[in-house]
Design a protein around this motif. Sequence first.
Motif, PDB file in Angstrom:
ATOM      1  N   ARG A 189       0.939  -1.213   0.045  1.00 61.68           N
ATOM      2  CA  ARG A 189      -0.053   0.023   0.068  1.00 61.68           C
ATOM      3  C   ARG A 189       0.863   1.320  -0.095  1.00 61.68           C
ATOM      4  NH1 ARG A 189      -5.384  -1.118   1.996  1.00 61.68           N
ATOM      5  NH2 ARG A 189      -5.500  -3.414   2.213  1.00 61.68           N
ATOM      6  N   MET A 190       0.637   2.134  -0.814  1.00 62.16           N
ATOM      7  CA  MET A 190       1.386   3.283  -1.112  1.00 62.16           C
ATOM      8  C   MET A 190       0.741   4.604  -1.127  1.00 62.16           C
ATOM      9  SD  MET A 190       3.727   1.999  -4.252  1.00 62.16           S
ATOM     10  CE  MET A 190       4.674   3.256  -4.382  1.00 62.16           C
ATOM     11  N   GLY A 191       1.458   5.593  -0.446  1.00 67.74           N
ATOM     12  CA  GLY A 191       0.780   7.092  -0.560  1.00 67.74           C
ATOM     13  C   GLY A 191       1.535   8.025  -1.444  1.00 67.74           C
ATOM     14  N   PRO A 192       1.015   9.122  -2.037  1.00 69.28           N
ATOM     15  CA  PRO A 192       1.732   9.942  -2.898  1.00 69.28           C
ATOM     16  C   PRO A 192       3.162  10.151  -2.486  1.00 69.28           C
ATOM     17  CG  PRO A 192      -0.557  10.636  -2.250  1.00 69.28           C
ATOM     18  CD  PRO A 192      -0.219   9.535  -1.712  1.00 69.28           C
TER      19      PRO A 192
ATOM     20  N   SER B 210      -0.728   9.079  -6.953  1.00 69.78           N
ATOM     21  CA  SER B 210      -1.957   9.275  -6.086  1.00 69.78           C
ATOM     22  C   SER B 210      -2.275   8.125  -5.780  1.00 69.78           C
ATOM     23  CB  SER B 210      -2.949  10.074  -7.182  1.00 69.78           C
ATOM     24  OG  SER B 210      -3.308   9.337  -8.022  1.00 69.78           O
ATOM     25  N   SER B 211      -3.088   8.157  -4.501  1.00 67.11           N
ATOM     26  CA  SER B 211      -3.803   6.815  -3.914  1.00 67.11           C
ATOM     27  C   SER B 211      -4.954   7.447  -3.285  1.00 67.11           C
ATOM     28  CB  SER B 211      -2.526   6.287  -3.284  1.00 67.11           C
ATOM     29  OG  SER B 211      -2.595   6.888  -1.851  1.00 67.11           O
ATOM     30  N   LYS B 212      -5.871   6.491  -3.513  1.00 69.60           N
ATOM     31  CA  LYS B 212      -7.211   6.846  -2.859  1.00 69.60           C
ATOM     32  C   LYS B 212      -7.858   5.584  -2.523  1.00 69.60           C
ATOM     33  CE  LYS B 212     -10.815   7.982  -5.270  1.00 69.60           C
ATOM     34  NZ  LYS B 212     -11.643   8.627  -6.177  1.00 69.60           N
TER      35      LYS B 212
ATOM     36  N   TYR C  33      -9.062   0.313  -3.983  1.00 72.02           N
ATOM     37  CA  TYR C  33      -7.785   1.086  -3.783  1.00 72.02           C
ATOM     38  C   TYR C  33      -7.454   1.472  -4.856  1.00 72.02           C
ATOM     39  CZ  TYR C  33      -3.581   2.534  -1.313  1.00 72.02           C
ATOM     40  OH  TYR C  33      -2.575   3.292  -0.831  1.00 72.02           O
ATOM     41  N   VAL C  34      -7.208   2.746  -5.275  1.00 78.18           N
ATOM     42  CA  VAL C  34      -7.138   3.128  -6.669  1.00 78.18           C
ATOM     43  C   VAL C  34      -5.671   4.008  -6.487  1.00 78.18           C
ATOM     44  CG1 VAL C  34      -7.642   4.889  -8.355  1.00 78.18           C
ATOM     45  CG2 VAL C  34      -9.388   3.797  -6.949  1.00 78.18           C
ATOM     46  N   LEU C  35      -4.711   3.190  -7.313  1.00 79.36           N
ATOM     47  CA  LEU C  35      -3.416   3.770  -7.240  1.00 79.36           C
ATOM     48  C   LEU C  35      -2.548   4.264  -8.628  1.00 79.36           C
ATOM     49  CD1 LEU C  35      -0.510   4.217  -5.458  1.00 79.36           C
ATOM     50  CD2 LEU C  35      -0.074   1.679  -6.132  1.00 79.36           C
ATOM     51  N   ARG C  36      -2.190   5.421  -8.590  1.00 82.13           N
ATOM     52  CA  ARG C  36      -1.582   5.827  -9.950  1.00 82.13           C
ATOM     53  C   ARG C  36      -0.044   5.669  -9.829  1.00 82.13           C
ATOM     54  NH1 ARG C  36      -3.251   7.596 -14.842  1.00 82.13           N
ATOM     55  NH2 ARG C  36      -2.162   8.981 -15.925  1.00 82.13           N
ATOM     56  N   LEU C  37       0.592   4.969 -10.638  1.00 80.86           N
ATOM     57  CA  LEU C  37       2.170   4.957 -10.357  1.00 80.86           C
ATOM     58  C   LEU C  37       2.698   5.366 -11.772  1.00 80.86           C
ATOM     59  CD1 LEU C  37       2.248   1.226  -9.264  1.00 80.86           C
ATOM     60  CD2 LEU C  37       2.934   3.026  -7.994  1.00 80.86           C
ATOM     61  N   HIS C  38       3.946   6.099 -11.376  1.00 78.63           N
ATOM     62  CA  HIS C  38       4.847   6.315 -12.627  1.00 78.63           C
ATOM     63  C   HIS C  38       6.211   5.701 -12.231  1.00 78.63           C
ATOM     64  CE1 HIS C  38       7.801   9.133 -14.495  1.00 78.63           C
ATOM     65  NE2 HIS C  38       7.333   9.013 -15.428  1.00 78.63           N
ATOM     66  N   ALA C  39       6.745   5.074 -13.498  1.00 80.24           N
ATOM     67  CA  ALA C  39       8.102   4.627 -13.368  1.00 80.24           C
ATOM     68  C   ALA C  39       8.986   5.474 -13.928  1.00 80.24           C
ATOM     69  CB  ALA C  39       8.232   3.108 -14.470  1.00 80.24           C
ATOM     70  N   TYR C  40      10.035   5.686 -13.029  1.00 78.54           N
ATOM     71  CA  TYR C  40      10.932   6.663 -13.833  1.00 78.54           C
ATOM     72  C   TYR C  40      12.475   6.458 -13.787  1.00 78.54           C
ATOM     73  CZ  TYR C  40      11.997   6.776  -8.751  1.00 78.54           C
ATOM     74  OH  TYR C  40      12.671   6.436  -7.457  1.00 78.54           O
ATOM     75  N   LYS C  41      12.787   5.021 -13.504  1.00 79.25           N
ATOM     76  CA  LYS C  41      14.229   4.718 -13.552  1.00 79.25           C
ATOM     77  C   LYS C  41      14.104   3.227 -13.795  1.00 79.25           C
ATOM     78  CE  LYS C  41      17.127   4.883  -9.811  1.00 79.25           C
ATOM     79  NZ  LYS C  41      17.984   5.364  -8.900  1.00 79.25           N
TER      80      LYS C  41
ATOM     81  N   SER D 167      -4.766   4.041 -13.968  1.00 78.71           N
ATOM     82  CA  SER D 167      -4.891   3.768 -12.587  1.00 78.71           C
ATOM     83  C   SER D 167      -5.157   2.555 -12.334  1.00 78.71           C
ATOM     84  CB  SER D 167      -5.859   4.703 -11.870  1.00 78.71           C
ATOM     85  OG  SER D 167      -5.571   6.089 -11.992  1.00 78.71           O
ATOM     86  N   LEU D 168      -4.356   1.919 -11.252  1.00 82.56           N
ATOM     87  CA  LEU D 168      -4.565   0.558 -10.900  1.00 82.56           C
ATOM     88  C   LEU D 168      -5.712   0.494 -10.020  1.00 82.56           C
ATOM     89  CD1 LEU D 168      -3.568  -2.538 -10.586  1.00 82.56           C
ATOM     90  CD2 LEU D 168      -1.958  -1.641  -8.931  1.00 82.56           C
ATOM     91  N   VAL D 169      -6.682  -0.361 -10.050  1.00 83.01           N
ATOM     92  CA  VAL D 169      -7.598  -0.426  -9.049  1.00 83.01           C
ATOM     93  C   VAL D 169      -7.644  -2.146  -8.577  1.00 83.01           C
ATOM     94  CG1 VAL D 169     -10.180  -0.497  -8.798  1.00 83.01           C
ATOM     95  CG2 VAL D 169      -9.013   1.142 -10.507  1.00 83.01           C
TER      96      VAL D 169
END
Length: 171
Positions: A35-38, A73-75, A81-89, A121-123
Motif C-alpha cells: 500500500r502506498m501514498g503519494p 496518487s492513491s485513494k 484502492y486506486v493507485l496511480r504509478l509512474h516508473a521513472y528509472k 490507474s491500478l484498481v
Amino acid sequence: ARAASAKPLADLSTPALTVAAGEKLWVRFPAGLPRMGPGDVVVAETAAPLAADKKLDFLAVPPGSKVWLSALSSKEDGPAYVLRLHAYKVQPQGGRAYPFSAVVSAAAGSGDFARVTAAGSLVTVPAETDKSLLGPSWSLQLRLLSSLALHEPEGFYRSGPGLWVKEVSEK
C-alpha cells in the motif's frame, strides 16, 4: 593524464541502443506491491525481457532488471484502492541506471481483483488485513512514454543465433 583521458574515449565508443516510446515491459513485485501514498517509491523487477525493436535482434532490458516506481496518487474508495504509478528509472541487470518514463497499462495475475483503467490507474480490492495491494503472483505491464536510450559496452547486449517466441494476435 594519459590513462584518465582514455576512459571518456572508451565511453564514446559504446553503442547506443534505443527502445521506442510505446514499447511495453512487464514488472513484478517479489514481496508484493505494498500500500502506498503519494510520493512513496517501490522497486520492481522485470518479469520478461524487453527487446530493442520489433526485429528482436538485441535484448535491451533482461529479466530481473530493477525498475523504480513512484506513487503519483492513491485513494481508498470503500473496499477499492486506486493507485496511480509512474516508473521513472530502470537499471538493466548488469548495466547502468537510466531515467525513463512509463505508466501502468495492464495487470496480470491470479487471486485478488486488479484492473487498470484507460487512464492508467491500478484498481485493486485487497483484503482489509492484507498489507499489500497485489501479491507476488501479479505482474504489471508498463508502457514507455518516451524512448529509452541505453549506452552499454558491446559485451552487455545479448544477441546472436537463438529462438524467440512471440505471440501474434489479430486486433
